[in-house]
Design a protein around this motif. Structure first.
Motif, mmCIF file in Angstrom:
data_model
loop_
_atom_site.group_PDB
_atom_site.id
_atom_site.type_symbol
_atom_site.label_atom_id
_atom_site.label_comp_id
_atom_site.label_asym_id
_atom_site.label_seq_id
_atom_site.Cartn_x
_atom_site.Cartn_y
_atom_site.Cartn_z
ATOM 1 N N GLU A 293 14.747 2.637 -4.930
ATOM 2 C CA GLU A 293 13.866 3.560 -4.226
ATOM 3 C C GLU A 293 12.429 3.053 -4.126
ATOM 4 O O GLU A 293 11.574 3.748 -3.573
ATOM 5 C CB GLU A 293 13.897 4.925 -4.928
ATOM 6 N N PHE A 294 12.160 1.872 -4.637
ATOM 7 C CA PHE A 294 10.802 1.323 -4.585
ATOM 8 C C PHE A 294 10.369 1.114 -3.133
ATOM 9 O O PHE A 294 11.153 0.711 -2.280
ATOM 10 C CB PHE A 294 10.726 -0.015 -5.312
ATOM 11 N N LYS A 295 9.110 1.374 -2.874
ATOM 12 C CA LYS A 295 8.509 1.031 -1.586
ATOM 13 C C LYS A 295 8.162 -0.462 -1.544
ATOM 14 O O LYS A 295 8.145 -1.064 -0.479
ATOM 15 C CB LYS A 295 7.243 1.850 -1.356
ATOM 16 N N SER A 296 7.867 -1.031 -2.698
ATOM 17 C CA SER A 296 7.574 -2.455 -2.796
ATOM 18 C C SER A 296 8.797 -3.287 -2.413
ATOM 19 O O SER A 296 9.944 -2.861 -2.598
ATOM 20 C CB SER A 296 7.157 -2.807 -4.228
ATOM 21 N N LEU B 228 0.824 -1.208 0.000
ATOM 22 C CA LEU B 228 0.000 0.000 0.000
ATOM 23 C C LEU B 228 0.860 1.261 0.000
ATOM 24 O O LEU B 228 0.454 2.299 -0.537
ATOM 25 C CB LEU B 228 -0.963 -0.017 1.187
ATOM 26 N N ALA B 229 2.060 1.184 0.585
ATOM 27 C CA ALA B 229 2.999 2.306 0.480
ATOM 28 C C ALA B 229 3.445 2.476 -0.966
ATOM 29 O O ALA B 229 3.556 3.604 -1.474
ATOM 30 C CB ALA B 229 4.203 2.083 1.392
ATOM 31 N N ALA B 230 3.716 1.351 -1.645
ATOM 32 C CA ALA B 230 4.087 1.403 -3.064
ATOM 33 C C ALA B 230 2.956 1.979 -3.898
ATOM 34 O O ALA B 230 3.185 2.778 -4.815
ATOM 35 C CB ALA B 230 4.450 -0.003 -3.552
ATOM 36 N N ALA B 231 1.729 1.588 -3.570
ATOM 37 C CA ALA B 231 0.573 2.109 -4.299
ATOM 38 C C ALA B 231 0.462 3.620 -4.130
ATOM 39 O O ALA B 231 0.246 4.357 -5.104
ATOM 40 C CB ALA B 231 -0.704 1.423 -3.822
ATOM 41 N N ALA B 232 0.614 4.102 -2.899
ATOM 42 C CA ALA B 232 0.545 5.540 -2.666
ATOM 43 C C ALA B 232 1.650 6.274 -3.424
ATOM 44 O O ALA B 232 1.434 7.345 -3.986
ATOM 45 C CB ALA B 232 0.633 5.834 -1.167
ATOM 46 N N ALA B 233 2.847 5.685 -3.473
ATOM 47 C CA ALA B 233 3.948 6.284 -4.223
ATOM 48 C C ALA B 233 3.645 6.310 -5.717
ATOM 49 O O ALA B 233 4.152 7.176 -6.441
ATOM 50 C CB ALA B 233 5.243 5.513 -3.961
ATOM 51 N N GLY B 234 2.821 5.379 -6.167
ATOM 52 C CA GLY B 234 2.407 5.353 -7.559
ATOM 53 C C GLY B 234 1.225 6.244 -7.868
ATOM 54 O O GLY B 234 0.759 6.284 -9.008
ATOM 55 N N GLY B 235 0.726 6.962 -6.848
ATOM 56 C CA GLY B 235 -0.396 7.871 -7.045
ATOM 57 C C GLY B 235 -1.753 7.278 -6.766
ATOM 58 O O GLY B 235 -2.779 7.928 -6.977
ATOM 59 N N GLY C 6 -2.140 4.128 6.962
ATOM 60 C CA GLY C 6 -2.074 5.485 6.464
ATOM 61 C C GLY C 6 -1.583 5.633 5.044
ATOM 62 O O GLY C 6 -1.157 6.721 4.650
ATOM 63 N N TYR C 7 -1.640 4.568 4.260
ATOM 64 C CA TYR C 7 -1.221 4.647 2.868
ATOM 65 C C TYR C 7 -2.465 4.597 1.969
ATOM 66 O O TYR C 7 -3.472 5.230 2.273
ATOM 67 C CB TYR C 7 -0.236 3.515 2.559
ATOM 68 N N ALA C 8 -2.403 3.881 0.876
ATOM 69 C CA ALA C 8 -3.574 3.751 0.012
ATOM 70 C C ALA C 8 -4.672 2.966 0.730
ATOM 71 O O ALA C 8 -4.400 2.156 1.628
ATOM 72 C CB ALA C 8 -3.198 3.054 -1.291
ATOM 73 N N ARG C 9 -5.903 3.215 0.335
ATOM 74 C CA ARG C 9 -7.069 2.543 0.919
ATOM 75 C C ARG C 9 -7.196 1.136 0.323
ATOM 76 O O ARG C 9 -7.088 0.950 -0.891
ATOM 77 C CB ARG C 9 -8.321 3.351 0.615
ATOM 78 N N LEU C 10 -7.435 0.148 1.157
ATOM 79 C CA LEU C 10 -7.596 -1.230 0.701
ATOM 80 C C LEU C 10 -9.064 -1.581 0.544
ATOM 81 O O LEU C 10 -9.864 -1.350 1.453
ATOM 82 C CB LEU C 10 -6.959 -2.206 1.698
#
Length: 428
Positions: free
Chosen positions: A388-391, A76-83, A114-118
Motif C-alpha cells: 500500500e506504499f505510495k513510494s 511527495l505522495a508518500a510524504a503526504a501519506a506519512g503526515g 498537490g501533495y507535500a510541499r517541496l
C-alpha cells in the motif's frame, strides 16, 4: 473557499480528553476554532488528533535522473501519506541539484502535484565534488533552503569552512553527512562484534565521531549554523552535547531506523538493513533515545532513501545504502516511544523542532497560520503493508508490524494532500 474540519481533538486540549472540535480555514490560512460560520467544504477528522503537518528535513526523492527508484510524484505522495506537509529533498541526483534553474523547475513541478510541499536542498559544492562552491546566493534566490553535499562526505575542511561562511552570510544552514570516508573505507555495517563474527567489513564509530568533532570545530571557527544529519552513535552524540554546552551553533537529527534497529539485524545478511551511517549497537540506540529526551538531539528526520527491490536484493557488499521510511516514521516512533517521550514530544520532534533547526516560523494551528495540518489516529492499530506504499520502494524492515499513530488526513496549504480510505478493525 471555507473548509470545516470537524470531529478532531487538539493535542493536550484544554477542553478535556475526548472533546471534539471543529477547525476552519480558507485560502490556505487558518480562520480559527469552533466558529459560527458556514463552510463550502466539510472534512471529517474521524475523532483523530489534529497537529501541524510534519516537516521532513532529509529525504531522497531521486528526481532528476533516478526516477526508477522514486520521483517527485511518488515521493511527495508518500510524504503526504506519512503526515508530512513539507519535505526538504537532497541534491545527490543525476544531475546534482547545483543549478538555480533546476531548483526552480523542481519547485514548480512539485507545486502542480498537490501533495507535500517541496523545499529543495542544493549542493554545497559544484557536482558535490568538494572542489568548488556552488553558486550559493543564486541557489537561495531560486528557492534552495539549505546546502549539503549529503550522499558524499566533505573531505576538504577548508572548502567546508568556506561553505559555512558563505551560507552564514546568506542566513542558511549547512547540513553535513559526517563520516570520514577514509575511516569508513569499504565498511558495509557497524564495526564491532557482529561484523567480526560475520566476516564483513566494518564502519567504525570513529569515522562518524572524528568527522563530527572536526565539523563542530569549523562551526566554532565560523560561527555558522551547522546541522549534522542522521547521527548514529553515542560517541558522536556526546561530542554534540559538549559543543552545545560550549555555545557552538550546532544541531543534529536522528532517524527512526537508528532508534529501532541495531547491527544485530545484519545477521540475516539482508541488505535491506544496509544504511549509511550504519545501524549501531543497542547501547547506541539507547543513547540516541536519551538524546531525544534531554534535548541534545534537535529533531527527527527519516533519511528516506528509496531503491529498487532488485538493487536491495544484491549481496551486502554490492547493494546500495538506504531504507525508505517516510510513510511509517511517525507511527513507528509513536508506537515504540510514546510511553517514553510522550505524544506531545514526539509531535514536536516532527514539527516545531525541524522548523527551529531551519530558522522557519514555528508551525501552529492558530488563527492566521498556514493551513498545513495532519490528523493522527492514536487509537487504531494498523499493519505496515508495503503493497500500500505510495513510494516506489515497497520494502520495509517494519513490514507486518502493527503500529498506532497513523495519519488519516493531511492538508497542505488548505488542500487535501492525503486521506486514508478506510479505518480497519482495531485488532485487524
Amino acid at each position: 473557499m471555507i473548509t470545516r474540519l470537524q470531529n478532531v481533538k487538539r493535542l493536550g486540549a484544554e477542553l478535556g480528553a475526548g472533546a471534539l472540535e471543529t477547525l476552519f480555514f480558507e485560502d490556505g490560512v487558518i480562520l480559527g476554532w469552533n466558529l459560527d460560520r458556514q463552510a463550502d467544504q466539510t472534512l471529517d477528522g474521524r475523532g483523530g488528533t489534529v497537529v501541524p503537518a510534519l516537516i521532513e528535513l532529509h529525504a531522497h526523492l531521486r528526481e532528476p535522473g533516478q526516477e526508477e527508484k522514486e520521483d517527485l510524484e511518488s515521493g511527495l505522495a508518500a510524504a503526504a501519506a506519512g503526515g508530512y506537509g513539507t519535505v526538504v529533498s537532497m541534491p545527490n541526483t543525476a544531475p546534482v541539484v547545483d543549478d538555480p534553474a533546476l531548483v526552480r523547475s523542481l519547485i514548480a513541478k512539485a507545486e502542480g502535484l498537490g501533495y507535500a510541499r517541496l523545499r529543495p536542498a542544493a549542493a554545497l559544492t559544484k557536482g558535490q565534488k568538494g572542489e568548488q562552491l556552488a553558486e550559493l546566493a543564486l541557489l537561495k534566490e531560486a528557492g534552495a533552503v539549505t546546502f549539503t553535499d549529503d550522499g558524499r562526505t566533505n573531505e576538504d575542511a577548508r572548502m567546508l569552512r568556506l561553505g559555512l561562511e558563505y551560507a552564514h552570510s546568506l542566513g542558511l544552514v549547512v547540513s553535513v553527512h559526517a563520516e570520514d570516508a577514509t575511516l569508513r573505507a569499504d565498511g558495509v555495517m557497524n564495526e564491532g562484534a557482529v561484523s567480526e563474527s560475520l566476516g564483513l567489513p566494518g564502519n567504525p564509530v570513529a569515522a562518524e565521531a572524528a568527522r563530527v568533532a572536526r565539523d563542530v570545530e569549523l562551526a566554532r571557527l565560523t560561527g555558522a549554523r551547522l546541522h549534522i544529519q542522521h547521527l548514529s552513535s553515542a560517541r558522536a552524540l556526546e561530542i554534540v552535547r559538549r559543543a552545545k554546552a560550549d555555545g557552538i551553533v550546532v544541531t543534529c537529527e536522528v532517524c527512526p531506523h537508528h532508534l529501532t534497529l541495531t547491527d544485530e539485524a545484519l545477521r540475516s545478511f539482508d541488505a535491506m538493513y544496509k544504511v549509511a551511517p550504519p545501524l549501531r549497537t543497542q547501547a547506541d540506540a539507547e543513547a540516541l533515545l536519551e538524546g531525544l529526551r534531554d534535548g541534545t538531539v534537535d529533531c527527527l528526520a527519516t533519511d528516506h532513501a528509496p531503491h529498487t527491490s532488485a538493487e536491495k536484493e544484491r549481496d551486502l557488499l554490492q547493494a546500495p545504502f538506504g531504507i525508505p521510511s517516510i510513510e511509517v516514521a511517525f507511527p513507528l516512533m509513536y508506537t515504540r516511544f510514546a510511553d517514553v517521550l510522550g505524544p506531545a514530544k514526539i509531535v514536536e520532534l516532527f514539527t516545531s523542532a525541524p522548523a527551529r533547526v531551519m530558522g522557519w516560523t514555528l508551525p501552529s494551528l492558530e488563527e492566521g497560520a498556514p493551513a498545513d495540518l495532519t490528523v493522527l489516529d492514536f487509537e487504531t492499530e494498523r499493519e505496515v503493508k508495503v503493497s500500500e506504499f505510495k513510494s516506489k520502494a515497497r520494502f520495509s524492515p517494519w513490514a507486518g508490524e502493527k503500529l498506532r499513530g497513523w495519519p488519516v488526513l493531511t492538508v497542505v496549504g488548505g488542500r487535501v494532500a492525503f486521506e486514508r480510505a478506510s479505518r480497519p478493525d482495531t485488532n485487524s
